[in-house]
Design an enzyme around this catalytic site. Structure first.
Site, PDB file in Angstrom:
ATOM      1  CG  ASP A  40      16.341 -49.464  51.269  1.00  0.00           C
ATOM      2  OD1 ASP A  40      16.863 -49.645  49.990  1.00  0.00           O
ATOM      3  OD2 ASP A  40      16.544 -49.624  52.203  1.00  0.00           O
ATOM      4  CG  HIS A 244       9.764 -36.096  26.077  1.00  0.00           C
ATOM      5  ND1 HIS A 244       8.566 -35.969  26.716  1.00  0.00           N
ATOM      6  CD2 HIS A 244       9.854 -34.822  25.588  1.00  0.00           C
ATOM      7  CE1 HIS A 244       7.990 -34.811  26.612  1.00  0.00           C
ATOM      8  NE2 HIS A 244       8.748 -34.028  26.268  1.00  0.00           N
ATOM      9  CG  ASP A 261      16.233 -30.243  25.283  1.00  0.00           C
ATOM     10  OD1 ASP A 261      16.662 -29.390  25.955  1.00  0.00           O
ATOM     11  OD2 ASP A 261      15.196 -30.205  24.876  1.00  0.00           O
ATOM     12  CG  ASP A 273      14.892 -26.290  28.195  1.00  0.00           C
ATOM     13  OD1 ASP A 273      15.717 -27.070  27.617  1.00  0.00           O
ATOM     14  OD2 ASP A 273      13.609 -26.292  28.291  1.00  0.00           O
ATOM     15  CG  HIS A 352       7.692 -29.543  19.915  1.00  0.00           C
ATOM     16  ND1 HIS A 352       8.325 -28.019  20.061  1.00  0.00           N
ATOM     17  CD2 HIS A 352       8.678 -29.879  19.303  1.00  0.00           C
ATOM     18  CE1 HIS A 352       9.439 -28.033  19.368  1.00  0.00           C
ATOM     19  NE2 HIS A 352       9.696 -29.316  19.087  1.00  0.00           N
ATOM     20  CG  HIS A 356       8.756 -24.597  28.355  1.00  0.00           C
ATOM     21  ND1 HIS A 356       9.581 -24.571  29.235  1.00  0.00           N
ATOM     22  CD2 HIS A 356       9.534 -25.426  27.388  1.00  0.00           C
ATOM     23  CE1 HIS A 356      10.690 -25.058  28.824  1.00  0.00           C
ATOM     24  NE2 HIS A 356      10.813 -25.530  27.767  1.00  0.00           N
ATOM     25  CG  HIS A 363       8.175 -28.038  31.028  1.00  0.00           C
ATOM     26  ND1 HIS A 363       7.412 -29.295  30.292  1.00  0.00           N
ATOM     27  CD2 HIS A 363       9.324 -27.763  30.080  1.00  0.00           C
ATOM     28  CE1 HIS A 363       8.312 -29.689  29.241  1.00  0.00           C
ATOM     29  NE2 HIS A 363       9.294 -28.778  29.157  1.00  0.00           N
ATOM     30  CD  GLU A 386      11.619 -25.825  23.958  1.00  0.00           C
ATOM     31  OE1 GLU A 386      11.975 -27.057  23.537  1.00  0.00           O
ATOM     32  OE2 GLU A 386      11.241 -25.608  24.721  1.00  0.00           O
ATOM     33  CE1 TYR A 390      12.614 -32.169  17.041  1.00  0.00           C
ATOM     34  CE2 TYR A 390      10.540 -31.253  16.461  1.00  0.00           C
ATOM     35  CZ  TYR A 390      11.853 -31.354  17.202  1.00  0.00           C
ATOM     36  OH  TYR A 390      12.034 -30.315  18.072  1.00  0.00           O
ATOM     37  NE  ARG A 414      13.961 -29.553  21.453  1.00  0.00           N
ATOM     38  CZ  ARG A 414      13.983 -30.921  21.305  1.00  0.00           C
ATOM     39  NH1 ARG A 414      13.262 -31.405  20.289  1.00  0.00           N
ATOM     40  NH2 ARG A 414      14.527 -31.451  22.277  1.00  0.00           N
ATOM     41  CD  GLU A 416      14.920 -25.378  25.152  1.00  0.00           C
ATOM     42  OE1 GLU A 416      15.405 -26.572  24.850  1.00  0.00           O
ATOM     43  OE2 GLU A 416      13.839 -25.104  25.906  1.00  0.00           O
TER      44      GLU A 416
END
Ligand code: GLY
Ligand code: MN
Ligand code: MN
Length: 442
Positions: A40, A244, A261, A273, A352, A356, A363, A386, A390, A414, A416
């Protein structure tokens, strides 16, 4: 419960504009519920951004009505009423009185009365603006009230017949940031950029990704932010090729790069971001430097492509163009530039989009395309830029493209920034987080 108060005049202006755009439809905009994550135990409360944008009210379980057909009382709030025995567990509530006195509601009621009152409030509206599929506690009440309206139509001759989405109107408003909002995004960018600068100074081989995360998030909290805007990504070496990655539990290795990031979320939910990538031991290898310089060139070209009259698609195309040309030079791609771009034969290395919208949501809301046409950038819009590369075995090399030499593998980069469209160009909100090759080395 947070006591962050937004300028009442700004909120009133937003509501007036939203009511104007609704035409004859009545809107039902629910707050977020509290979310339980184990047993809970509840997550820290995070308000629904649409509800927040229109009300500045930071409590769970409320519902706002916007009633253009009721011009004397167009803004109605249903809220959890004051209740000492509940407040002793979960903290202060503004209650029905506070909703009127502090949040400018024309009328307010206990949330428990929504079911019985909603249909009456819809009387006289031409339609209902409600986002189906997102608010499971409120949706049955809206559908029931809509049903009652439809039952009544044959006798009364008019009813709220149509159910429409409020999103296109509201998200078009949120897409264009007011000067006050840009100020808040600058503040989120400032704190986020400082955290990246602090983190780079402490990084050394043997530290864990989590220890670096702690430095970043400590700074967010010390500066008065709510915390990270999203799960901070602190990814050493090959972990950076997992877009991610949030496990952040590996040890930092001499000779690897570190991709961070991370951005903060302010007390009023505006977000930063930022991504930066740098060598853990302070020196790029030849391969790391070559790819870093390429991503940096792509990112700087893409940032330069942000301005009024341009498009986010154009920004993406700029980044892809620079990356593909550089990868051809390095021998990581072969063939003809335009054909590679058309076929997406670079996507095993850059999979990618380049950015955004950014705002109350990381986002953020707002269309990227309207039918056939990409949305044209206007002053006040804010987007991330960004690009990355990779290099790993995770995705198959497309037919006709060269196998990747081992020396490139495990490099994930990356860069960004958060960029606001201005009158004549753009403002890089996150320029205080350094990114030159020289700044990344020590
Ligand atoms: N950190 C999420 C993103 O860059 O989109
Ligand atoms: Mn990011
Ligand atoms: Mn981003």
């Amino acid at each position: 419960m947070s006591q962050t108060l937004i300028d009442p005049q700004l909120l009133a202006q937003r509501r007036a504009e939203f009511l104007r755009r609704l035409g004859g439809a009545a809107a039902v905009i629910p707050a977020a519920p509290l979310v339980t994550h184990h047993a809970d135990v509840e997550h820290a409360f995070r308000q629904n951004s649409d509800f927040w944008y229109l009300t500045g009210f930071d409590e769970p379980g409320a519902v706002a009505l916007f009633l253009p057909h009721q011009p004397d009382n167009p803004f109605v709030l249903f809220v959890e009423p004051r209740d000492p025995s509940a407040e002793v567990w979960n903290g202060f509530r503004w209650g029905v009185e506070g909703a009127v006195q502090r949040f400018g509601a024309d009328l307010a009621h206990p949330r428990s009365e929504l079911a019985e009152r909603l249909s009456g409030y819809l009387d006289g509206a031409e339609g209902i603006a409600f986002r189906v599929g997102r608010h499971p506690e409120v949706e049955p009440l809206v559908l029931q009230a809509w049903g009652r309206q439809l039952d009544r139509a044959p006798r009364s001759g008019h009813a709220a017949l149509g159910l429409v989405s409020p999103c296109p109107l509201l998200h078009d408003m949120r897409l264009r940031k007011a000067p006050e909002e840009l100020e808040r995004l600058r503040e989120a960018a400032r704190i986020s950029a400082e955290a990246h600068e602090l983190a780079r100074r402490v990084v050394r081989p043997g530290l864990s990704e989590r220890q670096v995360q702690a430095v970043i998030e400590q700074h967010f909290l010390e500066q008065g932010a709510r915390g990270p805007a999203y799960g901070s990504i602190v990814a050493g070496g090959d972990n950076a090729c997992v877009l991610h990655y949030t496990a952040n539990n590996a040890s930092l290795k001499d000779g690897d790069l570190l991709l961070i990031d991370a951005g903060c979320s302010l007390s009023d939910y505006y977000n930063g971001d930022i991504t930066r990538t740098f060598p853990i031991n302070g020196r790029f290898t030849g391969e790391q430097r070559a790819l870093y310089e390429l991503v940096l060139a792509a990112q700087e070209a893409a940032v330069a492509a942000v301005g009024p009259g341009q498009t986010a698609e154009g920004v993406h195309a700029t980044a892809v163009g620079v990356l593909v040309e550089g990868l051809l030079e390095l021998g990581l791609l072969c063939g003809e530039r335009d054909g590679i771009i058309e076929q997406g034969a670079y996507r095993h290395l850059y999979m990618h989009r380049t950015g955004h919208w950014l705002g109350l949501d990381v986002h953020d809301v707002g269309a990227y395309r309207l039918g056939e046409h990409p949305v044209v950038l206007e002053p006040g819009m804010v987007l991330t830029v960004e690009p990355g590369l990779y290099v790993s075995d995770r995705l198959a090399v497309p037919e006709g493209q060269p196998a990747i030499d081992e020396r490139w593998k495990g490099i994930g980069i990356r860069i960004e920034d958060d960029v606001a469209v201005s009158e004549h160009g753009h403002e890089n909100l996150t320029a205080a987080a350094l990114k030159s090759v020289a700044a990344m080395e020590r």
